[in-house]
Design an enzyme around this catalytic site. Structure first.
Site, PDB file in Angstrom:
ATOM      1  N   GLY A 100      36.212  69.290  59.986  1.00 33.18           N
ATOM      2  CA  GLY A 100      34.729  68.891  60.361  1.00 33.18           C
ATOM      3  C   GLY A 100      34.510  69.155  61.739  1.00 33.18           C
ATOM      4  N   CYS A 127      43.046  68.769  59.859  1.00 35.10           N
ATOM      5  CA  CYS A 127      42.259  68.550  61.092  1.00 35.10           C
ATOM      6  C   CYS A 127      41.306  67.322  61.058  1.00 35.10           C
ATOM      7  CB  CYS A 127      41.286  69.704  61.266  1.00 35.10           C
ATOM      8  SG  CYS A 127      40.649  70.003  62.899  1.00 35.10           S
ATOM      9  N   TYR A 128      40.133  67.555  60.956  1.00 38.50           N
ATOM     10  CA  TYR A 128      39.211  66.191  60.776  1.00 38.50           C
ATOM     11  C   TYR A 128      39.807  65.186  59.617  1.00 38.50           C
ATOM     12  CZ  TYR A 128      35.207  62.925  60.508  1.00 38.50           C
ATOM     13  OH  TYR A 128      34.382  62.181  60.458  1.00 38.50           O
ATOM     14  N   HIS A 214      45.176  74.475  61.145  1.00 33.14           N
ATOM     15  CA  HIS A 214      44.507  75.120  59.998  1.00 33.14           C
ATOM     16  C   HIS A 214      45.577  76.004  59.014  1.00 33.14           C
ATOM     17  CE1 HIS A 214      40.425  73.455  60.524  1.00 33.14           C
ATOM     18  NE2 HIS A 214      40.785  73.428  61.924  1.00 33.14           N
ATOM     19  N   GLU A 216      45.032  77.551  56.264  1.00 34.94           N
ATOM     20  CA  GLU A 216      43.906  78.567  55.680  1.00 34.94           C
ATOM     21  C   GLU A 216      43.837  79.718  56.475  1.00 34.94           C
ATOM     22  OE1 GLU A 216      43.116  75.505  56.879  1.00 34.94           O
ATOM     23  OE2 GLU A 216      41.168  75.502  57.477  1.00 34.94           O
ATOM     24  N   SER A 268      21.195  95.001  37.138  1.00 31.89           N
ATOM     25  CA  SER A 268      20.745  95.758  38.362  1.00 31.89           C
ATOM     26  C   SER A 268      21.627  96.753  38.819  1.00 31.89           C
ATOM     27  CB  SER A 268      20.509  94.761  39.487  1.00 31.89           C
ATOM     28  OG  SER A 268      21.728  94.298  39.992  1.00 31.89           O
ATOM     29  N   GLY A 270      24.143  95.896  40.622  1.00 33.30           N
ATOM     30  CA  GLY A 270      24.941  95.112  41.453  1.00 33.30           C
ATOM     31  C   GLY A 270      26.293  94.532  40.771  1.00 33.30           C
ATOM     32  N   VAL A 271      27.215  94.147  41.622  1.00 38.81           N
ATOM     33  CA  VAL A 271      28.420  93.354  41.092  1.00 38.81           C
ATOM     34  C   VAL A 271      28.331  92.265  40.167  1.00 38.81           C
ATOM     35  CG1 VAL A 271      29.406  92.727  43.219  1.00 38.81           C
ATOM     36  CG2 VAL A 271      30.905  93.101  41.395  1.00 38.81           C
ATOM     37  N   ASP A 272      27.448  91.241  40.709  1.00 39.38           N
ATOM     38  CA  ASP A 272      27.463  90.147  39.980  1.00 39.38           C
ATOM     39  C   ASP A 272      26.639  90.140  38.550  1.00 39.38           C
ATOM     40  OD1 ASP A 272      28.170  89.202  42.396  1.00 39.38           O
ATOM     41  OD2 ASP A 272      26.140  88.323  43.146  1.00 39.38           O
ATOM     42  N   SER A 274      26.275  92.725  36.862  1.00 39.65           N
ATOM     43  CA  SER A 274      27.586  93.531  35.882  1.00 39.65           C
ATOM     44  C   SER A 274      28.448  92.763  35.431  1.00 39.65           C
ATOM     45  CB  SER A 274      27.950  94.809  36.749  1.00 39.65           C
ATOM     46  OG  SER A 274      26.960  95.646  37.343  1.00 39.65           O
ATOM     47  N   LYS A 412      32.984  85.386  45.363  1.00 35.96           N
ATOM     48  CA  LYS A 412      32.697  86.900  45.416  1.00 35.96           C
ATOM     49  C   LYS A 412      34.046  87.744  45.146  1.00 35.96           C
ATOM     50  CE  LYS A 412      29.596  90.038  45.693  1.00 35.96           C
ATOM     51  NZ  LYS A 412      28.150  90.058  45.396  1.00 35.96           N
TER      52      LYS A 412
END
Ligand code: XMP
Length: 557
Positions: A100, A127-128, A214, A216, A268, A270-272, A274, A412
């Protein structure tokens, strides 16, 4: 061919919620982040293990959740203030406290509720998160004279459980000013770094772990290994979360929600939308009808591709509405960007409502809401950027449908993985973002007439073709053409010409909030320009947009 790394902005990778290839018609209006926490709850039939990440506002918080999922364990990101009951409800196998921006001593800095340490599950503070853990349990945290930002070196003095199997000396990524000087009683100190006397610690008996660096980010080479140790060895998670398990889970959830009701979905291309449509179709078959409104503002052959994929290949019941002339009529005489957006949005709703009424008794509406929408509109800790939910086609709230949101739990990249697993053609899975108002906002400063749209479409097709052939399509956030309402003088075949100008816009970005212009190779640019001028009679000049965002936006309108 590839773009050099230097071309890619250095902000951390994030999932984007901006792209549903036309899912929304608005241009980024913000909503208040005061949505109740219950809306964050993801309906799951708990088949896979889960680890909760509590978000203390760090820039990498989403990335932690994504990494955990990449390692095959489902993970939710919850605001740090949700309370212990919200966490308990999910029966997680472990808890991660994120980094954070605040100092633990700053007024109003988020505190760690000690009850979270009594859940009987392992806790990893990063971290935080580690500093909050140490402070809560009586260790010593102090603001250091010198901060530690970027690459650092971790010296491991005792590997303990958390750092097992990693080297005695290893690179790690740091981003902090407060520093832990002494671990709380009962903890073993595992190592130090250049500026951190205690950079890792653990109390195996109580299941409490902390690392200052970190794990990640990719700059911590043993980060994934350390996270794997935490998930597998310490939390005992089974790593079974995958695109295939998501599909099974969602198919069951959709069936349970919808029963034998009828469902509609605005598609539309678009990928989402679809992937959402395919998931729902997998679950309930012909109870689903998709509506594809072709507003005539799509790119070349896009409408045909959507119809071919959904109706012909996947056999999804699909109503395709050819509404080009309606939309072009609405756009007559219009040049102001917001006026165009509003007109297109309003017309879209009208067409969609007409079709929905024809379908009749549909009670449910599919929406491609992503997890980043859920987090960013409901889970704000003050640090997250707040964006609007992108309604399918900008549909108004008062449409009386119950929403089906099968992508609500997904980032995504997971949506893309599910799309690929469901057999969605690669072209659709990897489609670059495309704005809802389509090419109308790329004919700039003038009316989007059929003639101009056709010219722009032809130029755009050449650009996409060359970018794909050069192997750059996926590396670019977006690549497209703009047709300004000006003409310039040229000379072709001994004749004076007075033709259109095409601008090329190609950007790299992680989330569309910032973007850099892509350094496309000169040879490629030359090839694109000469093809446009040779193949499109109306075009006699091609220019390149070299504006980053900020100060420019990605689109020109
Ligand atoms: P800007 O131009 O603001 O765009 O830098 C950021 C991202 O949003 C997309 N965009 C839109 N998407 N409806 C949409 O669905 C819109 O009206 C719209 N305007 C911009 C843009 O393509 C980029 O990815």
């Amino acid at each position: 061919m590839s773009l050099s790394k230097a071309d890619i902005p250095s902000s951390p990778p994030r999932s984007s919620d901006l792209d549903d290839g036309g899912a929304s018609l608005g241009h980024g209006s913000a909503v208040a982040a005061d949505q109740p926490v219950e809306e964050l709850a993801l309906e799951r039939d708990v088949a896979t293990d889960e680890v909760v990440v509590l978000d203390y506002g760090g820039q990498y918080s989403q990335l932690i959740a994504r990494r955990v999922r990449e390692l095959g364990v489902f993970s939710e990101l919850l605001p740090h203030h949700v309370g212990v009951e919200e966490v308990r409800k999910r029966s997680p196998k472990g808890l991660i406290l994120s980094g954070g921006p605040a100092s633990v001593y700053a007024p109003g800095a988020p505190r760690l509720d000690p009850a979270l340490l009594e859940l009987g599950i392992p806790v990893l503070g990063i971290c935080y998160g580690m500093q909050a853990l140490v402070l809560t349990l009586g260790g010593r945290v102090e603001g250091a004279e010198v901060g530690e930002f970027g690459r650092s070196q971790l010296t491991v003095t005792e590997h303990g459980r958390l750092l097992a199997g990693t080297p005695d000396s290893q690179a790690c990524w740091m981003s902090h000013r407060d520093t832990v000087y002494a671990a709380p009683e009962g903890f073993a100190e595992l190592g130090s770094s250049t500026e951190s006397p205690v950079a890792a610690l653990e109390d195996v008996g109580r299941g409490l772990y902390g690392i200052q660096f970190h794990p990640e980010v990719v700059h911590t080479p043993y980060g994934q290994q350390i996270l794997t140790t935490f998930l597998e060895d310490i939390c005992g998670c089974e790593r079974t979360w995958s695109a295939a398990s998501i599909i099974d889970e969602q198919v069951a959830a959709i069936r349970a929600q919808v029963g034998d009701g009828r469902v509609i979905c605005g598609l539309s291309g678009g990928v989402d939308s679809s992937v959402a449509a395919l998931l729902v179709h997998r679950a309930i078959g012909d109870q689903l009808t998709c509506v594809f409104v072709d507003h005539g503002l799509m790119r070349q052959n896009e409408g045909e591709q959507v119809i071919a994929a959904f109706r012909d290949h996947f056999k999804v019941p699909l109503v395709a509405v050819d509404a080009e002339s309606r939309f072009l009529d609405r756009l007559k005489g219009m040049s102001e960007p917001e006026a165009k957006r509003k007109a297109i949005g309003a017309e879209f709703i009208r067409v969609f409502e007409e079709e929905a009424a024809r379908i009749g008794d549909a009670r449910f509406l599919v929406q491609g809401t992503l997890y980043s929408d859920v987090i960013e509109s409901g889970g704000g800790t003050g640090a997250a950027t707040i964006k609007s939910h992108h309604n399918v086609g900008g549909l108004p709230e008062d449409l009386e449908f119950e929403l089906v949101e099968p992508l609500r739990a997904l980032f995504k990249d997971e949506v893309r993985a599910v799309g690929a697993e469901l057999g969605l053609p690669e072209r659709l899975v990897w489609r670059q973002p495309f704005p809802g108002p389509g090419l109308a906002i790329r004919v700039v400063g003038g009316e989007a007439t059929k003639e101009r749209l056709d010219t722009l479409r032809a130029a755009d097709a050449i650009l996409q073709d060359e970018i794909r052939k050069a192997g750059l399509y996926r590396e670019l956030w977006q690549s497209f053409c703009v047709l300004p309402d000006i003409r310039t003088v040229g000379v072709q075949g001994d004749e004076r010409t007075y033709g259109y100008l095409i601008a090329i816009r190609a950007v790299t970005s992680d989330d569309a909030m910032t973007a850099d212009w892509a350094r496309l190779p000169y040879d490629l640019l030359e090839q694109i320009a000469s093809r446009m001028i040779n193949e499109i009679r109306e075009v006699n000049r091609v220019v390149l947009d070299i504006t980053s965002k900020p100060p420019g936006t990605i689109e020109w309108e």
